[in-house]
Design a protein around this motif. Structure first.
Motif, PDB file in Angstrom:
ATOM      1  N   PHE A  88       0.766  -1.077   0.052  1.00  0.00           N
ATOM      2  CA  PHE A  88       0.066  -0.107   0.144  1.00  0.00           C
ATOM      3  C   PHE A  88       0.908   1.214   0.106  1.00  0.00           C
ATOM      4  N   GLY A  89       2.133   1.190   0.105  1.00  0.00           N
ATOM      5  CA  GLY A  89       3.159   2.381  -0.014  1.00  0.00           C
ATOM      6  C   GLY A  89       2.909   3.171   1.343  1.00  0.00           C
ATOM      7  N   PRO A  90       2.931   4.416   1.180  1.00  0.00           N
ATOM      8  CA  PRO A  90       2.651   5.053   2.457  1.00  0.00           C
ATOM      9  C   PRO A  90       1.254   5.300   2.707  1.00  0.00           C
ATOM     10  N   PHE A  91       0.279   4.596   1.958  1.00  0.00           N
ATOM     11  CA  PHE A  91      -1.204   4.599   2.468  1.00  0.00           C
ATOM     12  C   PHE A  91      -1.470   3.523   3.515  1.00  0.00           C
ATOM     13  N   LYS A  92      -0.167   2.692   3.702  1.00  0.00           N
ATOM     14  CA  LYS A  92      -0.446   1.649   4.727  1.00  0.00           C
ATOM     15  C   LYS A  92      -0.852   2.123   5.902  1.00  0.00           C
ATOM     16  N   TRP A  93      -0.167   3.548   6.399  1.00  0.00           N
ATOM     17  CA  TRP A  93      -0.332   4.253   7.502  1.00  0.00           C
ATOM     18  C   TRP A  93      -1.709   4.843   7.955  1.00  0.00           C
ATOM     19  N   VAL A  94      -2.635   4.711   6.772  1.00  0.00           N
ATOM     20  CA  VAL A  94      -3.947   5.015   6.632  1.00  0.00           C
ATOM     21  C   VAL A  94      -4.778   4.272   6.494  1.00  0.00           C
ATOM     22  N   VAL A  95      -4.648   3.053   5.492  1.00  0.00           N
ATOM     23  CA  VAL A  95      -5.585   2.251   5.315  1.00  0.00           C
ATOM     24  C   VAL A  95      -5.221   0.895   5.487  1.00  0.00           C
ATOM     25  N   ALA A  96      -5.969   0.031   6.244  1.00  0.00           N
ATOM     26  CA  ALA A  96      -5.417  -1.484   6.507  1.00  0.00           C
ATOM     27  C   ALA A  96      -5.289  -2.403   5.465  1.00  0.00           C
ATOM     28  N   SER A  97      -4.077  -2.782   5.643  1.00  0.00           N
ATOM     29  CA  SER A  97      -3.652  -3.658   4.491  1.00  0.00           C
ATOM     30  C   SER A  97      -3.251  -5.178   5.097  1.00  0.00           C
ATOM     31  N   PRO A  98      -2.926  -6.003   4.182  1.00  0.00           N
ATOM     32  CA  PRO A  98      -2.497  -7.325   4.548  1.00  0.00           C
ATOM     33  C   PRO A  98      -1.477  -7.462   5.700  1.00  0.00           C
ATOM     34  N   LEU A  99      -0.437  -6.512   5.237  1.00  0.00           N
ATOM     35  CA  LEU A  99       0.506  -6.335   6.296  1.00  0.00           C
ATOM     36  C   LEU A  99       0.126  -5.951   7.743  1.00  0.00           C
ATOM     37  N   PHE A 100      -0.767  -5.148   7.574  1.00  0.00           N
ATOM     38  CA  PHE A 100      -1.317  -4.251   8.915  1.00  0.00           C
ATOM     39  C   PHE A 100      -1.876  -5.531   9.880  1.00  0.00           C
ATOM     40  N   HIS A 101      -3.012  -6.310   9.240  1.00  0.00           N
ATOM     41  CA  HIS A 101      -3.795  -7.179   9.731  1.00  0.00           C
ATOM     42  C   HIS A 101      -3.158  -8.419  10.008  1.00  0.00           C
ATOM     43  N   GLU A 113       2.943 -13.789  18.365  1.00  0.00           N
ATOM     44  CA  GLU A 113       4.199 -13.153  18.677  1.00  0.00           C
ATOM     45  C   GLU A 113       4.112 -12.238  19.858  1.00  0.00           C
ATOM     46  N   PRO A 114       4.910 -12.107  20.927  1.00  0.00           N
ATOM     47  CA  PRO A 114       4.535 -11.167  22.000  1.00  0.00           C
ATOM     48  C   PRO A 114       4.333  -9.923  21.790  1.00  0.00           C
ATOM     49  N   ALA A 115       5.367  -9.094  20.603  1.00  0.00           N
ATOM     50  CA  ALA A 115       5.092  -7.899  20.446  1.00  0.00           C
ATOM     51  C   ALA A 115       3.931  -7.391  19.726  1.00  0.00           C
ATOM     52  N   ALA A 116       3.358  -8.387  19.201  1.00  0.00           N
ATOM     53  CA  ALA A 116       2.108  -8.296  18.153  1.00  0.00           C
ATOM     54  C   ALA A 116       0.872  -8.188  18.993  1.00  0.00           C
ATOM     55  N   ILE A 117       0.797  -8.961  20.263  1.00  0.00           N
ATOM     56  CA  ILE A 117      -0.529  -9.055  20.870  1.00  0.00           C
ATOM     57  C   ILE A 117      -1.127  -7.730  21.157  1.00  0.00           C
ATOM     58  N   ASP A 118      -2.372  -7.798  20.891  1.00  0.00           N
ATOM     59  CA  ASP A 118      -3.297  -6.695  21.304  1.00  0.00           C
ATOM     60  C   ASP A 118      -2.851  -5.408  20.392  1.00  0.00           C
ATOM     61  N   LYS A 119      -2.597  -5.554  19.155  1.00  0.00           N
ATOM     62  CA  LYS A 119      -2.288  -4.291  18.330  1.00  0.00           C
ATOM     63  C   LYS A 119      -2.973  -4.568  16.960  1.00  0.00           C
ATOM     64  N   ASN A 120      -3.356  -3.434  16.272  1.00  0.00           N
ATOM     65  CA  ASN A 120      -3.852  -3.396  15.075  1.00  0.00           C
ATOM     66  C   ASN A 120      -5.316  -3.909  15.063  1.00  0.00           C
ATOM     67  N   PHE A 121      -6.129  -3.162  15.778  1.00  0.00           N
ATOM     68  CA  PHE A 121      -7.675  -3.360  15.938  1.00  0.00           C
ATOM     69  C   PHE A 121      -8.403  -3.036  14.980  1.00  0.00           C
ATOM     70  N   ALA A 122      -8.139  -1.940  14.213  1.00  0.00           N
ATOM     71  CA  ALA A 122      -9.029  -1.328  13.152  1.00  0.00           C
ATOM     72  C   ALA A 122      -9.333  -2.252  11.958  1.00  0.00           C
ATOM     73  N   GLY A 123     -10.452  -2.120  11.242  1.00  0.00           N
ATOM     74  CA  GLY A 123     -10.934  -3.104  10.193  1.00  0.00           C
ATOM     75  C   GLY A 123     -10.256  -2.624   9.004  1.00  0.00           C
ATOM     76  N   GLN A 124     -10.543  -1.249   8.878  1.00  0.00           N
ATOM     77  CA  GLN A 124     -10.451  -0.602   7.410  1.00  0.00           C
ATOM     78  C   GLN A 124      -9.401   0.356   7.671  1.00  0.00           C
ATOM     79  N   LEU A 125      -9.163   1.441   8.609  1.00  0.00           N
ATOM     80  CA  LEU A 125      -8.538   2.407   8.685  1.00  0.00           C
ATOM     81  C   LEU A 125      -7.338   2.396   9.797  1.00  0.00           C
ATOM     82  N   SER A 126      -6.036   2.106   9.388  1.00  0.00           N
ATOM     83  CA  SER A 126      -5.212   1.825  10.268  1.00  0.00           C
ATOM     84  C   SER A 126      -4.696   3.221  11.095  1.00  0.00           C
ATOM     85  N   ILE A 127      -4.848   4.266  10.544  1.00  0.00           N
ATOM     86  CA  ILE A 127      -4.635   5.543  11.316  1.00  0.00           C
ATOM     87  C   ILE A 127      -5.461   5.693  12.610  1.00  0.00           C
TER      88      ILE A 127
END
Length: 273
Positions: free
Chosen positions: A180-193, A200-214
């Protein structure tokens, strides 16, 4: 809307996403008929129908209360806006609701037992996106959409936003290599979800949004390193079979053995010898 077999969902998954997952895979070497394939197919066919029936009943009851509680001028003002602006507002408002509901599912132990079924996925792809307990889905959709209905948005913005959500939900779970390029910080992507599903411990309870990673960036819950996670799922012993997954939240969790249990087990072992 209430067809017994959701042919549209089947076509989207198997005619579009499955070929893409083989052409540009995020993780190489994934099998087409993977483990839990049948379970996830049943979730697509059966869980979707159960959710639709429950959601219709729930929303019908809530709308009667909304009609008497919300002044009509609010809906008239909202519907006077252009369709494109209403669509953006529906996406933003509903995803804030999604974020709140999703984070609550992770925070409340009883609700987590419903959501753990979704997190038991060990091989993410578009079909696995459908592995959701119907009551989990009902809770999330109610929290996301009741504010939309209460504010009185027009039908078409709700339909358009719903279609965008459906496609994005499949995309972010899919095994497709897409940037998603720079838009990955605004729009949820496969990497984000994918990192949300990482075991993995560092990823627990992170990235809750369904569409807007911002939204996660705003609330400090974003975690998105460049590398992809290598391990998915949860350590919780969620059953593999479909109907056992539906019953799982209502079963008593097995407690860890306490000292007296261990002593009794050792005593029984000594006596047997």
């Amino acid at each position: 809307m209430f067809e017994i077999i959701d042919l549209k969902a089947i076509l989207i998954v198997f005619m579009i996403f499955v070929p893409l997952e083989h052409l540009v895979p995020l993780h190489e070497g994934r099998r087409y008929l993977r483990r839990a394939f049948v379970t996830d197919l049943l979730h697509l066919l059966v869980t979707g129908l159960l959710f639709k029936i429950g959601f219709l009943i729930f929303v019908g009851a809530c709308m009667m209360a909304i009609d008497s509680a919300v002044p009509s001028i609010i809906g008239e003002t909202v519907r006077a806006q252009p369709i494109w602006l209403q669509t953006i507002e529906v996406i933003v408002i509903s995803d804030v609701g999604f974020y709140v509901a999703h984070r609550t599912l992770h925070s409340v132990p009883f609700l987590w037992r419903f959501h753990a079924i979704h997190h038991s996925i060990e091989e993410l792809d578009a079909l696995a996106a459908h592995r959701v307990h119907p009551l989990d889905q009902l809770f999330v959709k109610a929290t996301s959409l009741l504010p939309i209905y209460a504010l009185g948005f027009s039908v078409w913005p709700i339909i358009i936003a719903g279609l965008i959500y459906q496609w994005q939900a499949l995309l972010i779970h899919s095994n497709i290599r897409i940037g998603f390029g720079p838009f990955k910080w605004v729009v949820a992507s496969p990497l984000f979800h994918h990192w949300h599903h990482a075991n993995e411990p560092a990823a627990i309870d992170k990235n809750f949004a369904g569409q807007l990673s911002i939204i996660d960036a705003i609330f400090g819950t974003m975690y998105m390193p460049e590398a992809m996670p290598t391990k998915y799922g949860t350590d919780e012993p969620v059953p593999d079979a479909y109907f056992r997954q539906l019953a799982y939240p209502f079963t008593r969790p097995k407690r860890p053995p306490i000292a007296s249990d261990l002593q009794m087990a050792e005593l029984n072992h000594d006596q047997s010898n």
